[in-house]
Scaffold this motif. Structure first.
Motif, short mmCIF file in Angstrom:
data_model
loop_
_atom_site.label_atom_id
_atom_site.label_comp_id
_atom_site.label_asym_id
_atom_site.label_seq_id
_atom_site.Cartn_x
_atom_site.Cartn_y
_atom_site.Cartn_z
N PHE A 1 0.83 -1.20 0.00
CA PHE A 1 0.00 0.00 0.00
C PHE A 1 0.87 1.26 0.00
CE2 PHE A 1 -2.28 3.32 2.38
CZ PHE A 1 -3.38 3.49 1.56
N PHE A 2 1.88 1.29 0.85
CA PHE A 2 2.78 2.45 0.89
C PHE A 2 3.51 2.61 -0.45
CE2 PHE A 2 1.89 2.77 5.30
CZ PHE A 2 2.33 4.00 5.72
N LYS A 3 3.99 1.50 -0.98
CA LYS A 3 4.72 1.55 -2.25
C LYS A 3 3.83 2.07 -3.37
CE LYS A 3 7.56 -1.18 -5.37
NZ LYS A 3 8.17 -2.49 -5.64
N SER A 4 2.60 1.56 -3.47
CA SER A 4 1.70 1.97 -4.54
C SER A 4 1.26 3.43 -4.39
CB SER A 4 0.49 1.05 -4.62
OG SER A 4 -0.33 1.18 -3.48
N ASN A 5 1.43 4.00 -3.21
CA ASN A 5 1.08 5.41 -2.99
C ASN A 5 2.32 6.30 -2.89
OD1 ASN A 5 -1.99 5.80 -2.56
ND2 ASN A 5 -1.51 3.86 -1.55
N GLY A 6 3.43 5.81 -3.44
CA GLY A 6 4.65 6.62 -3.47
C GLY A 6 5.16 7.00 -2.10
N TYR A 7 4.90 6.14 -1.11
CA TYR A 7 5.31 6.39 0.28
C TYR A 7 4.83 7.74 0.78
CZ TYR A 7 8.00 2.17 -0.34
OH TYR A 7 8.35 0.88 -0.58
N PHE A 8 3.75 8.22 0.15
CA PHE A 8 3.09 9.48 0.56
C PHE A 8 4.07 10.65 0.59
CE2 PHE A 8 0.62 5.97 2.20
CZ PHE A 8 -0.64 6.26 1.68
N GLY A 9 5.02 10.63 -0.35
CA GLY A 9 5.97 11.72 -0.47
C GLY A 9 7.21 11.59 0.39
N LEU A 10 7.27 10.57 1.22
CA LEU A 10 8.46 10.34 2.06
C LEU A 10 9.48 9.54 1.26
CD1 LEU A 10 6.67 9.38 5.37
CD2 LEU A 10 7.77 11.55 4.85
N GLY A 11 10.73 9.61 1.67
CA GLY A 11 11.76 8.81 1.04
C GLY A 11 11.56 7.33 1.34
N VAL A 12 11.82 6.49 0.36
CA VAL A 12 11.66 5.05 0.53
C VAL A 12 12.45 4.54 1.74
CG1 VAL A 12 12.10 2.80 -0.54
CG2 VAL A 12 11.23 4.68 -1.92
N ASN A 13 13.64 5.05 1.92
CA ASN A 13 14.49 4.61 3.03
C ASN A 13 14.08 5.22 4.37
OD1 ASN A 13 16.05 2.97 1.37
ND2 ASN A 13 17.37 4.70 0.82
N ASP A 14 13.13 6.15 4.34
CA ASP A 14 12.68 6.79 5.58
C ASP A 14 11.43 6.12 6.16
OD1 ASP A 14 14.72 8.65 5.53
OD2 ASP A 14 13.57 10.04 4.29
N VAL A 15 10.87 5.15 5.46
CA VAL A 15 9.69 4.45 5.94
C VAL A 15 10.14 3.04 6.35
CG1 VAL A 15 7.35 3.68 5.44
CG2 VAL A 15 8.22 5.78 4.40
N ILE A 16 10.09 2.79 7.64
CA ILE A 16 10.58 1.53 8.21
C ILE A 16 9.39 0.72 8.72
CG2 ILE A 16 12.03 0.49 10.00
CD1 ILE A 16 12.78 3.99 9.05
N PHE A 17 9.24 -0.48 8.21
CA PHE A 17 8.14 -1.35 8.61
C PHE A 17 8.65 -2.40 9.60
CE2 PHE A 17 7.20 0.24 4.41
CZ PHE A 17 5.89 0.64 4.53
N PHE A 18 7.85 -2.70 10.59
CA PHE A 18 8.18 -3.78 11.52
C PHE A 18 6.89 -4.41 12.01
CE2 PHE A 18 7.57 -0.08 14.12
CZ PHE A 18 7.04 -0.54 15.32
N THR A 19 7.01 -5.67 12.41
CA THR A 19 5.81 -6.38 12.86
C THR A 19 5.77 -6.44 14.38
OG1 THR A 19 6.93 -8.51 12.69
CG2 THR A 19 5.64 -7.82 10.80
N GLN A 20 4.58 -6.33 14.89
CA GLN A 20 4.35 -6.50 16.32
C GLN A 20 4.31 -7.98 16.64
OE1 GLN A 20 0.35 -5.15 17.42
NE2 GLN A 20 -0.11 -5.15 15.25
N GLY A 21 4.45 -8.30 17.89
CA GLY A 21 4.37 -9.68 18.32
C GLY A 21 2.94 -10.20 18.29
N VAL A 22 2.80 -11.49 18.50
CA VAL A 22 1.48 -12.11 18.60
C VAL A 22 1.41 -12.94 19.87
CG1 VAL A 22 1.02 -12.16 16.12
CG2 VAL A 22 2.21 -14.07 17.17
N LEU A 23 0.21 -13.09 20.37
CA LEU A 23 -0.06 -13.90 21.56
C LEU A 23 -1.22 -14.84 21.28
CD1 LEU A 23 0.08 -11.20 24.38
CD2 LEU A 23 1.74 -13.00 23.95
N PRO A 24 -1.31 -15.92 22.03
CA PRO A 24 -2.46 -16.81 21.88
C PRO A 24 -3.76 -16.09 22.26
CG PRO A 24 -0.73 -17.86 23.19
CD PRO A 24 -0.35 -16.43 23.00
#
Length: 90
Positions: free
Chosen positions: A41-64
């Motif tokens: 989604f971010f890629k298809s929207n051009g990172y909303f004008g931010l630099g590609v290297n300035d948008v850092i994605f990470f995943t949250q943990g999961v629990l049962p």
């Protein structure tokens, strides 16, 4: 996000060509279930004008997943249901 992008680079005609502007990173927390979709989604929207290297994605943990009686819920007979831990593990 577009407001944040305004702080990263000058508008056309502003600033000197040799002027450097600070990088403002944006950290985006996703769940393991929507990580790839969010990045796409971010890629298809051009990172909303931010630099590609300035948008850092990470995943949250999961629990049962548990019910009101704290019994573990199953996704299938052989798999425990898991949910993102972004709410502090509640």
């Amino acid at each position: 996000l577009q407001e944040l992008a305004k702080f990263e680079a000058p508008s056309e005609g502003e600033g000197e060509p040799t002027t450097t502007y600070p990088s403002i990173p944006l950290y985006v927390m996703t769940s393991p279930m929507n990580y790839e979709e969010t990045k796409s989604f971010f890629k298809s929207n051009g990172y909303f004008g931010l630099g590609v290297n300035d948008v850092i994605f990470f995943t949250q943990g999961v629990l049962p997943c548990v019910d009101e009686d704290m019994k573990i819920l199953l996704e299938t007979q052989a798999r425990v249901a898991m949910a993102p831990d972004g709410n502090g593990g509640v």
